[in-house]
Design a protein around this motif. Structure first.
Motif, PDB file in Angstrom:
ATOM      1  N   PRO A 140       0.820  -1.215   0.000  1.00 54.45           N
ATOM      2  CA  PRO A 140       0.000   0.000   0.000  1.00 54.45           C
ATOM      3  C   PRO A 140       0.853   1.264   0.000  1.00 54.45           C
ATOM      4  N   ASP A 144      -3.610   5.035  -0.478  1.00 53.49           N
ATOM      5  CA  ASP A 144      -4.483   3.895  -0.735  1.00 53.49           C
ATOM      6  C   ASP A 144      -5.500   3.663   0.373  1.00 53.49           C
ATOM      7  N   GLN A 230      -7.532  -0.006  -4.581  1.00 47.16           N
ATOM      8  CA  GLN A 230      -7.173   0.490  -5.905  1.00 47.16           C
ATOM      9  C   GLN A 230      -6.779  -0.640  -6.843  1.00 47.16           C
TER      10      GLN A 230
END
Length: 233
Positions: A140, A144, A230
């Motif tokens: 991450p 995020d 994402q």
């Protein structure tokens, strides 16, 4: 201490009046239960403010006089002086407790760092790998949103929060959590499951989001990174 804070806290005497009566009232009606709840909440607030040595009989007397509309038995000047002295005592006690807790934290972290498998980062964050995800898996970024399963404990083993117990992971922004989590999440890869020990200065410090978490607490999390939102877009 501001007088209005103590004035609000006087509602705590609702519960102390029970102790002063010959017979405890039943807590069956909505008024009784609400009154008890007010007293319970205010009592907890007093403890959080370091005012556990309040004279409950005097507290109850003050509330009785207020409700009866009688003249105060202590002058405004003496009340303000008493509030000031009480505040000073509470601050002195809190400072001593904070110093003692920080010394205990230092010793705990030093011992924990010696355990096999524990990695200590430059910030002082400590973690150990329970399970590893794909070595090439995504990590991450601060921007995020991630999906995580976790359980948070104090160093004595007290559980204060657990998505595992609730049976449902949480989605949260990496940048929107305590500093220890922000750092740990960006070191993990999807599928990683770690035990993370977070020093108090990377957690809530001298503050506390809940009565369950004392000031300057070290927090210990078992956390699993399940996914990065994402990546699914």
């Amino acid at each position: 201490m501001k007088r209005n804070l103590l004035a609000a806290s006087v509602a705590f005497s609702v519960i102390t009046l029970v102790g002063c009566s010959e017979k405890e009232p039943e807590l069956t009606t909505s008024i009784q239960q609400a009154s008890y709840g007010i007293g319970l909440n205010m009592g907890q607030s007093l403890l959080q403010d370091g005012l556990e040595n309040i004279d409950t009989q005097a507290l109850a007397l003050g509330m009785e006089d207020a409700l009866a509309g009688t003249e105060a038995r202590v002058s405004e000047k003496d009340l303000m002086a008493a509030f000031g002295e009480l505040q000073a005592q509470a601050e002195e006690r809190a400072s001593a407790e904070s110093t003692e807790q920080l010394e205990t934290n230092t010793a705990f972290l030093a011992e924990n760092a010696k355990r096999e498998g524990v990695i200590t980062t430059e910030s002082g964050l400590q973690y150990e790998v329970i399970e590893s995800g794909d070595a090439e898996g995504a990590q991450p970024k601060a921007s995020d949103v991630v999906s995580v399963h976790y359980e948070g404990k104090l160093t004595d083993g007290t559980v204060f929060d657990s998505s595992i117990s609730r049976g449902e992971p949480v989605d949260l922004p990496v940048s929107g959590v305590i500093p220890g989590w922000v750092e740990a999440l960006q070191l993990m890869r999807i599928g990683d499951k770690w035990k993370v020990t977070i020093p108090s200065d990377l957690a809530y410090g001298p503050g506390s989001p809940s009565p369950v978490i004392p000031p300057n607490s070290i927090l210990v999390f078992e956390m699993e990174l399940l996914g990065i939102q994402q990546d699914d877009e």
